[in-house]
Design an enzyme around this catalytic site. Structure first.
Site, mmCIF file in Angstrom:
data_model
loop_
_atom_site.group_PDB
_atom_site.id
_atom_site.type_symbol
_atom_site.label_atom_id
_atom_site.label_comp_id
_atom_site.label_asym_id
_atom_site.label_seq_id
_atom_site.Cartn_x
_atom_site.Cartn_y
_atom_site.Cartn_z
ATOM 1 N N HIS A 269 -1.559 3.958 33.105
ATOM 2 C CA HIS A 269 -1.449 5.422 33.257
ATOM 3 C C HIS A 269 -0.084 5.878 32.744
ATOM 4 O O HIS A 269 0.901 5.149 32.847
ATOM 5 C CB HIS A 269 -1.597 5.819 34.737
ATOM 6 C CG HIS A 269 -1.943 7.255 34.929
ATOM 7 N ND1 HIS A 269 -0.987 8.236 34.996
ATOM 8 C CD2 HIS A 269 -3.140 7.880 34.999
ATOM 9 C CE1 HIS A 269 -1.579 9.408 35.138
ATOM 10 N NE2 HIS A 269 -2.884 9.227 35.138
ATOM 11 N N ASP A 326 -10.385 6.224 36.436
ATOM 12 C CA ASP A 326 -11.629 5.959 35.695
ATOM 13 C C ASP A 326 -12.227 4.590 35.971
ATOM 14 O O ASP A 326 -13.354 4.313 35.575
ATOM 15 C CB ASP A 326 -11.350 6.105 34.193
ATOM 16 C CG ASP A 326 -10.977 7.539 33.848
ATOM 17 O OD1 ASP A 326 -9.889 7.764 33.284
ATOM 18 O OD2 ASP A 326 -11.762 8.435 34.188
HETATM 19 C C1 SDX Z 1 -6.673 9.711 32.497
HETATM 20 O O1 SDX Z 1 -2.245 11.904 32.420
HETATM 21 C C2 SDX Z 1 -3.164 11.981 33.348
HETATM 22 O O2 SDX Z 1 -2.857 12.427 34.481
HETATM 23 C C3 SDX Z 1 -4.552 11.546 32.857
HETATM 24 C C4 SDX Z 1 -5.561 11.400 33.984
HETATM 25 C C5 SDX Z 1 -5.923 12.750 34.574
HETATM 26 O O3 SDX Z 1 -6.375 12.778 35.732
HETATM 27 O O4 SDX Z 1 -5.866 13.745 33.823
HETATM 28 O O5 SDX Z 1 -5.076 10.547 35.009
HETATM 29 C C6 SDX Z 1 -6.898 10.830 33.457
HETATM 30 O O6 SDX Z 1 -6.608 9.955 31.294
HETATM 31 C C7 SDX Z 1 -6.450 8.321 33.014
HETATM 32 C C8 SDX Z 1 -6.209 7.272 31.872
HETATM 33 C C9 SDX Z 1 -7.569 6.869 31.291
HETATM 34 N N1 SDX Z 1 -7.422 6.023 30.102
HETATM 35 C C10 SDX Z 1 -7.680 4.696 30.129
HETATM 36 O O7 SDX Z 1 -8.019 4.080 31.131
HETATM 37 C C11 SDX Z 1 -7.570 4.002 28.777
HETATM 38 C C12 SDX Z 1 -6.836 2.653 28.943
HETATM 39 N N2 SDX Z 1 -5.453 2.950 29.307
HETATM 40 C C13 SDX Z 1 -4.538 3.047 28.225
HETATM 41 O O8 SDX Z 1 -4.981 3.333 26.969
HETATM 42 C C14 SDX Z 1 -3.135 3.444 28.610
HETATM 43 O O9 SDX Z 1 -2.804 2.833 29.780
HETATM 44 C C15 SDX Z 1 -2.835 4.915 28.698
HETATM 45 C C16 SDX Z 1 -3.274 5.650 27.471
HETATM 46 C C17 SDX Z 1 -3.498 5.509 29.893
HETATM 47 C C18 SDX Z 1 -1.344 5.021 28.830
HETATM 48 O O10 SDX Z 1 -0.805 4.502 27.627
HETATM 49 P P1 SDX Z 1 0.747 4.206 27.508
HETATM 50 O O11 SDX Z 1 1.530 5.395 27.931
HETATM 51 O O12 SDX Z 1 1.001 3.616 26.156
HETATM 52 O O13 SDX Z 1 0.948 3.090 28.629
HETATM 53 P P2 SDX Z 1 2.271 2.364 28.948
HETATM 54 O O14 SDX Z 1 3.463 2.995 28.273
HETATM 55 O O15 SDX Z 1 2.313 2.184 30.421
HETATM 56 O O16 SDX Z 1 2.034 0.925 28.239
HETATM 57 C C19 SDX Z 1 2.974 -0.100 28.470
HETATM 58 C C20 SDX Z 1 2.442 -1.295 27.699
HETATM 59 C C21 SDX Z 1 2.197 -0.980 26.231
HETATM 60 O O17 SDX Z 1 2.432 -2.186 25.539
HETATM 61 P P3 SDX Z 1 3.510 -2.147 24.333
HETATM 62 O O18 SDX Z 1 2.916 -1.250 23.271
HETATM 63 O O19 SDX Z 1 4.802 -1.580 24.933
HETATM 64 O O20 SDX Z 1 3.638 -3.592 23.889
HETATM 65 O O21 SDX Z 1 1.182 -1.686 28.241
HETATM 66 C C22 SDX Z 1 0.200 -1.629 27.209
HETATM 67 C C23 SDX Z 1 0.734 -0.697 26.161
HETATM 68 O O22 SDX Z 1 0.156 -1.050 24.909
HETATM 69 N N3 SDX Z 1 -1.019 -1.090 27.841
HETATM 70 C C24 SDX Z 1 -2.165 -1.732 27.938
HETATM 71 C C25 SDX Z 1 -3.021 -0.864 28.628
HETATM 72 N N4 SDX Z 1 -2.369 0.272 28.935
HETATM 73 C C26 SDX Z 1 -1.126 0.124 28.433
HETATM 74 N N5 SDX Z 1 -2.562 -2.948 27.502
HETATM 75 C C27 SDX Z 1 -3.840 -3.295 27.770
HETATM 76 N N6 SDX Z 1 -4.710 -2.538 28.437
HETATM 77 C C28 SDX Z 1 -4.348 -1.300 28.881
HETATM 78 N N7 SDX Z 1 -5.208 -0.531 29.514
#
Ligand code: SDX
Length: 392
Positions: A269, A326
């Protein structure tokens, strides 16, 4: 002469704002609507009551709640001419694309958008009620079924399930457990501070665009797989594991592989760096509802195992990646027999009161101006125009 402009983050109104609606603490996993913890609202409130709280700032009195319910019922029908719109969408159209178009079309059918208080209330109730009806119409028409009309004797959530599943040959009676589950689902999705789609609604509204077009833009933003589309992607991921016999360990391994674009859907998140409080409630709720309804869903067992394996892995712990709203929500929707392609529509209906409250707050806040983010320019330095015959 670097080609860069001086970048002062405070320079332009980048859409960041002050708000009194929702409080989130990403480190502690706290979420409150108008100061009230979501745990208490999920347990004691209804979606209509929580919508009233978000939009008006206070919980309604009994008289106010009764009046709101009557008005939601009065606005639950959709102009018959709008049904023609649905008939002309290709059958395979995604319900989120239909919803975005239909919400925008509401402006044509209900052009009066009074900026006085009673006008706002009328418009908000019309949106809360009609969008729910329009969503069920998208489902029915996509299957070639007769549209089911709302019933005046049903509550908001029971009416939605009625419009979705009742047929002339097989009457549908919504179990009270499912009506309560739908209230909890929509309460938990009702607002979430300045997430992607809410920021879009506020930004479009900051141009003094009408609320129908602003919400339509929010629906489009929510559709994305990294945002509201994740609930559908989670169920697809769990189903693939179940049907292809992929091991949970392999899925976790793929999610960690930086050369693999696969991400663990429903994990991570932008704000929560601990367990999403909504996921905690949904996880408990799913178990309860499945047990009460004596339903078995292998996807729940897979989700529980996936969570256990991921949270015992340093990659997820070090990156603070926990289940988000989710991760379990789709299993609850499956228990309600909501089709997978309607999952993000369900999220959109839930988020409506939050979008409406945030749009209104933006409109009446004298400090809010037209959203105009700036950038750090990293393009070419100044250079001359080259006549076409001299170009390489
Ligand atoms: C919603 O903003 C809100 O409030 C949204 C929401 C709402 O109510 O409106 O809460 C609803 O959108 C929830 C999120 C739903 N999406 C997913 O579940 C999709 C999977 N999650 C990701 O794509 C990701 O976690 C995000 C998009 C939600 C956040 O992305 P970020 O900001 O890049 O996450 P981060 O900075 O914490 O990541 C740190 C590291 C990164 O690695 P590096 O690039 O630094 O090497 O963790 C990795 C990310 O690539 N990472 C993941 C991951 N989420 C982050 N690796 C594997 N699986 C994942 N799910």
């Amino acid at each position: 002469e670097t080609g860069y402009i001086s970048f002062d983050p405070g320079f332009a109104n980048t859409g960041s704002c002050k708000s009194t609606i929702t409080y989130m603490d990403g480190e502690k996993g706290i979420l409150r609507y108008r100061g009230i913890p979501i745990e208490e609202l999920a347990e004691h409130s209804s979606f209509v009551e929580t919508s009233y709280l978000l939009i008006n700032g206070e919980l309604p009195t009994r008289e106010q709640l009764n009046r709101t319910s009557v008005q939601l019922n009065d606005h639950s029908l959709v102009h018959e001419d709008m049904q023609n719109f649905y008939q002309n969408f290709p059958r395979a159209s995604h319900p989120m694309g239909i919803l975005s178009a239909m919400v925008n079309a509401l402006r044509s059918f209900y052009p009066e958008l009074l900026y006085t208080d009673e006008g706002f209330e009328e418009t908000f109730l019309r949106l809360l009620s009609k969008v729910r009806t329009m969503a069920s119409m998208a489902h029915k028409i996509s299957r070639g079924h007769k549209v089911e009309y709302p019933r005046p004797d049903y509550t908001y959530c029971a009416n939605f399930l009625h419009m979705m599943f009742n047929t002339p040959v097989k009457p549908y009676i919504a179990r009270k457990e499912l009506v309560k589950a739908l209230n909890v689902f929509w309460i938990l999705h009702a607002d979430h501070e300045q997430n992607c789609s809410t920021s879009v609604v506020r930004s479009v509204g900051s141009a003094r665009t009408n609320i129908y077009a602003s919400l339509s833009a929010g629906v489009s933003a929510l559709w994305g797989a990294l945002h509201g589309g994740a609930n559908q992607a989670v169920i697809q991921m769990l189903t693939d594991i179940h049907e292809q016999g992929v091991s949970v360990q392999d899925v976790v391994r793929r999610a960690k592989d930086k050369n693999d674009p696969f991400r663990l859907m429903g994990f991570g998140h932008r704000v929560y760096k601990t367990y999403d409080p909504r996921a905690r409630i949904l996880k408990k709720y799913v178990d309860e509802v499945l047990n009460r309804l004596k339903l078995q869903d292998p996807l729940l067992d897979i989700a529980l195992e996936l969570e256990e394996v991921a949270l015992s892995d340093s990659y997820f712990v070090d990156y603070n990646l926990y289940p988000n709203v989710d991760f379990y929500s789709g299993i609850l929707l499956k228990a309600m027999q909501i089709p997978t392609n309607m999952f993000t529509v369900m999220f959109a209906i839930g988020r409506l009161p939050g979008w409406i409250a945030q749009w209104q707050e933006n409109l009446i806040d004298p400090e809010q101006r037209l959203t105009r983010p700036r950038q750090i320019y990293i393009g070419s330095n100044t250079r001359p125009y080259i006549p076409i015959d001299e170009r390489q």
